[in-house]
Design a protein around this motif. Structure first.
Motif, PDB file in Angstrom:
ATOM      1  N   LEU A 119       0.832  -1.207   0.000  1.00 27.41           N
ATOM      2  CA  LEU A 119       0.000   0.000   0.000  1.00 27.41           C
ATOM      3  C   LEU A 119       0.868   1.258   0.000  1.00 27.41           C
ATOM      4  CD1 LEU A 119      -3.008   0.870   0.168  1.00 27.41           C
ATOM      5  CD2 LEU A 119      -2.757   1.011   2.630  1.00 27.41           C
ATOM      6  N   VAL A 120       2.032   1.166   0.634  1.00 26.95           N
ATOM      7  CA  VAL A 120       2.902   2.347   0.739  1.00 26.95           C
ATOM      8  C   VAL A 120       3.806   2.487  -0.482  1.00 26.95           C
ATOM      9  CG1 VAL A 120       4.724   3.439   2.134  1.00 26.95           C
ATOM     10  CG2 VAL A 120       2.840   2.256   3.257  1.00 26.95           C
ATOM     11  N   THR A 121       4.414   1.368  -0.923  1.00 27.96           N
ATOM     12  CA  THR A 121       5.457   1.489  -1.960  1.00 27.96           C
ATOM     13  C   THR A 121       5.075   0.834  -3.292  1.00 27.96           C
ATOM     14  OG1 THR A 121       6.487  -0.559  -1.208  1.00 27.96           O
ATOM     15  CG2 THR A 121       7.294   1.495  -0.217  1.00 27.96           C
ATOM     16  N   GLY A 122       3.996   0.096  -3.357  1.00 32.41           N
ATOM     17  CA  GLY A 122       3.660  -0.653  -4.565  1.00 32.41           C
ATOM     18  C   GLY A 122       3.173   0.228  -5.711  1.00 32.41           C
ATOM     19  N   PRO A 123       3.072  -0.353  -6.929  1.00 30.80           N
ATOM     20  CA  PRO A 123       2.513   0.397  -8.064  1.00 30.80           C
ATOM     21  C   PRO A 123       1.045   0.751  -7.805  1.00 30.80           C
ATOM     22  CG  PRO A 123       2.972  -1.898  -8.664  1.00 30.80           C
ATOM     23  CD  PRO A 123       3.447  -1.718  -7.268  1.00 30.80           C
ATOM     24  N   TRP A 124       0.531   1.747  -8.524  1.00 29.48           N
ATOM     25  CA  TRP A 124      -0.815   2.259  -8.206  1.00 29.48           C
ATOM     26  C   TRP A 124      -1.903   1.194  -8.332  1.00 29.48           C
ATOM     27  CZ3 TRP A 124      -4.911   2.235 -11.530  1.00 29.48           C
ATOM     28  CH2 TRP A 124      -4.626   2.017 -12.886  1.00 29.48           C
ATOM     29  N   LEU A 125      -1.745   0.282  -9.313  1.00 33.04           N
ATOM     30  CA  LEU A 125      -2.769  -0.757  -9.497  1.00 33.04           C
ATOM     31  C   LEU A 125      -2.798  -1.704  -8.282  1.00 33.04           C
ATOM     32  CD1 LEU A 125      -4.850  -1.532 -11.658  1.00 33.04           C
ATOM     33  CD2 LEU A 125      -3.217  -3.184 -12.554  1.00 33.04           C
ATOM     34  N   SER A 126      -1.589  -2.016  -7.786  1.00 35.46           N
ATOM     35  CA  SER A 126      -1.517  -2.888  -6.604  1.00 35.46           C
ATOM     36  C   SER A 126      -2.080  -2.189  -5.378  1.00 35.46           C
ATOM     37  CB  SER A 126      -0.065  -3.294  -6.319  1.00 35.46           C
ATOM     38  OG  SER A 126       0.431  -4.020  -7.400  1.00 35.46           O
ATOM     39  N   ARG A 127      -1.795  -0.885  -5.257  1.00 30.78           N
ATOM     40  CA  ARG A 127      -2.336  -0.123  -4.127  1.00 30.78           C
ATOM     41  C   ARG A 127      -3.872  -0.164  -4.159  1.00 30.78           C
ATOM     42  NH1 ARG A 127       1.125   5.455  -3.588  1.00 30.78           N
ATOM     43  NH2 ARG A 127       3.152   4.522  -3.805  1.00 30.78           N
ATOM     44  N   LEU A 128      -4.374   0.019  -5.375  1.00 32.29           N
ATOM     45  CA  LEU A 128      -5.841  -0.045  -5.530  1.00 32.29           C
ATOM     46  C   LEU A 128      -6.342  -1.427  -5.094  1.00 32.29           C
ATOM     47  CD1 LEU A 128      -8.432   1.383  -6.625  1.00 32.29           C
ATOM     48  CD2 LEU A 128      -7.959   0.276  -8.814  1.00 32.29           C
ATOM     49  N   GLY A 129      -5.588  -2.470  -5.509  1.00 30.30           N
ATOM     50  CA  GLY A 129      -5.947  -3.843  -5.138  1.00 30.30           C
ATOM     51  C   GLY A 129      -5.963  -4.027  -3.626  1.00 30.30           C
ATOM     52  N   VAL A 130      -4.946  -3.478  -2.959  1.00 26.90           N
ATOM     53  CA  VAL A 130      -4.876  -3.601  -1.495  1.00 26.90           C
ATOM     54  C   VAL A 130      -6.098  -2.938  -0.867  1.00 26.90           C
ATOM     55  CG1 VAL A 130      -3.611  -2.877   0.566  1.00 26.90           C
ATOM     56  CG2 VAL A 130      -2.371  -3.792  -1.377  1.00 26.90           C
ATOM     57  N   LEU A 131      -6.437  -1.752  -1.371  1.00 27.01           N
ATOM     58  CA  LEU A 131      -7.608  -1.053  -0.826  1.00 27.01           C
ATOM     59  C   LEU A 131      -8.878  -1.888  -1.006  1.00 27.01           C
ATOM     60  CD1 LEU A 131      -7.024   2.687  -1.821  1.00 27.01           C
ATOM     61  CD2 LEU A 131      -7.027   1.685   0.468  1.00 27.01           C
ATOM     62  N   VAL A 132      -8.993  -2.470  -2.196  1.00 24.71           N
ATOM     63  CA  VAL A 132     -10.178  -3.312  -2.468  1.00 24.71           C
ATOM     64  C   VAL A 132     -10.210  -4.498  -1.497  1.00 24.71           C
ATOM     65  CG1 VAL A 132     -11.290  -4.853  -4.161  1.00 24.71           C
ATOM     66  CG2 VAL A 132     -10.367  -2.646  -4.900  1.00 24.71           C
ATOM     67  N   VAL A 133      -9.044  -5.145  -1.298  1.00 23.87           N
ATOM     68  CA  VAL A 133      -8.987  -6.306  -0.392  1.00 23.87           C
ATOM     69  C   VAL A 133      -9.344  -5.881   1.041  1.00 23.87           C
ATOM     70  CG1 VAL A 133      -7.429  -7.965   0.737  1.00 23.87           C
ATOM     71  CG2 VAL A 133      -7.353  -7.678  -1.729  1.00 23.87           C
TER      72      VAL A 133
END
Lengths: 172, 192
Positions: free
Chosen positions: B63-77
């Motif tokens: 969530l802090v350092t990942g690419p934006w798509l992964s950050r979005l994924g973390v938020l969704v999870v």
């Protein structure tokens, strides 16, 4: 009888005074001896857990019938929820009934016939007939089941008629 | 035997029991059984909360350092997990509430409502339990690994897990909840 003064004593008195009644309910609703033991234990635990809700508003008998019958009729749900919490696998709470020496063979056979006839009824009718045999009034039966007194009368009339036939069959 | 004789037989049956345990011991056992149930429920709730916190902490670096798509994924999870936790906790609170002191007809109506609620929850399991976390996890993997063989393999794995979860839930519906509702409806019918 007020509960909150001494819950332990209230519980013990309720069980002591109604043990035979509880055992009859277990015998009627359980499929075998093991199930009977499980049900007896479940009922005792439910009586203990529900004790704070007993405020002396209804008679102890009516309250106890409610808890015992409701437990018997919804037992599966409770056992499922409680399975992992069961501590005493050997059911030490259960104490085996001892046949009384003064009970004649004929009386025992008569009782067996009666239980066999009750077993043929549906679950709600079993509850009605048990309370009726215990000489509970229509009003008390209606309170326990949540139906009208007049409907208790209608149902009882039907049950008595059906059971009379079955009991006569059994005697033949 | 007529009905009055039956009543006499019922009333005269004597039930005495052996002296297996004392009343005090019985009381202790009943109390122990009752509190064991409460402890089991409390332990389970604590375990689930701790698991949730661990999952959140594990996703934090992405969530802090990942690419934006992964950050979005973390938020969704994370949102999906919060929703799942809330729905399950609410359902359990309702399921575990006890009303044995009510009249049978009131109790049966409450039990039927509980089971119907559980059935609805499991019938809609795809929309709130399976799809959101699966989509979130897919976004995390795509964000980190891009569209390649690893992502394809992961997708197949995630789909397999989702199918197993769905199948288990349907099994519970078929073998437990629907028969239980049918049983309750039978009892309600018998009361009428």
């Amino acid at each position: 009888m007020r509960v909150m003064r001494d819950p332990d004593e209230t519980f013990l008195r309720l069980v002591r005074e109604n043990d035979a009644r509880l055992r009859k309910i277990c015998r009627v609703y359980a499929s075998d001896t093991d199930a009977e033991k499980d049900l007896y234990q479940d009922i005792l635990v439910q009586i203990w857990r529900a004790l704070p809700s007993f405020e002396g508003t209804s008679s102890p008998d009516t309250w106890l019938y409610r808890v015992a019958l409701n437990t018997a009729l919804t037992q599966k749900r409770q056992r499922t929820a409680r399975e992992s919490a069961t501590l005493d696998e050997g059911n030490p709470i259960w104490r085996n009934p001892i046949p009384t020496p003064d009970e004649s063979l004929e009386a025992r056979q008569r009782l067996e016939r009666l239980y066999a006839a009750i077993a043929r009824l549906d679950d709600v009718d079993k509850a009605i007939v048990m309370m009726h045999l215990d000489e509970r009034s229509h009003r008390e039966i209606a309170e326990v089941l949540g139906i009208t007194e007049s409907y208790v009368g209608v149902k009882l009339h039907r049950i008595r008629k059906t059971m009379a036939t079955w009991l006569a069959e059994g005697a033949a | 035997m007529n009905f009055d004789e039956a009543r006499l037989a019922w009333r005269s049956q004597t039930i005495t029991k052996d002296s297996g345990i004392s009343e005090a011991e019985m009381l202790q056992l009943v109390k122990r059984e009752s509190s064991a149930f409460d402890r089991t429920i409390a332990r389970r709730d604590r375990r689930e909360l701790i698991t949730g916190i661990i999952v959140m902490l594990a996703f934090l670096p992405v969530l802090v350092t990942g690419p934006w798509l992964s950050r979005l994924g973390v938020l969704v999870v994370l949102v999906a997990l919060a929703v799942i936790y809330r729905r399950l906790a609410t359902a359990r609170r309702v399921e575990e509430s006890e009303h044995v002191e009510l009249s049978l007809s009131e109790l049966l109506e409450i039990e039927r409502a509980k089971v119907t609620g559980q059935i609805r929850l499991l019938e809609s399991v795809v929309s709130w339990y399976i799809i959101p976390p699966t989509v979130g996890a897919m976004l995390i993997v795509i964000g980190i690994s891009g569209l390649g063989w690893f992502t394809a393999g992961y997708s197949i794995f995630a789909l397999g897990v989702a199918l197993v979860v769905y199948w288990l839930n349907q099994l519970a519906l078929r073998h437990d909840l629907r028969p239980r509702r049918a049983q309750l409806e039978k009892l309600i019918h018998e009361l009428r």
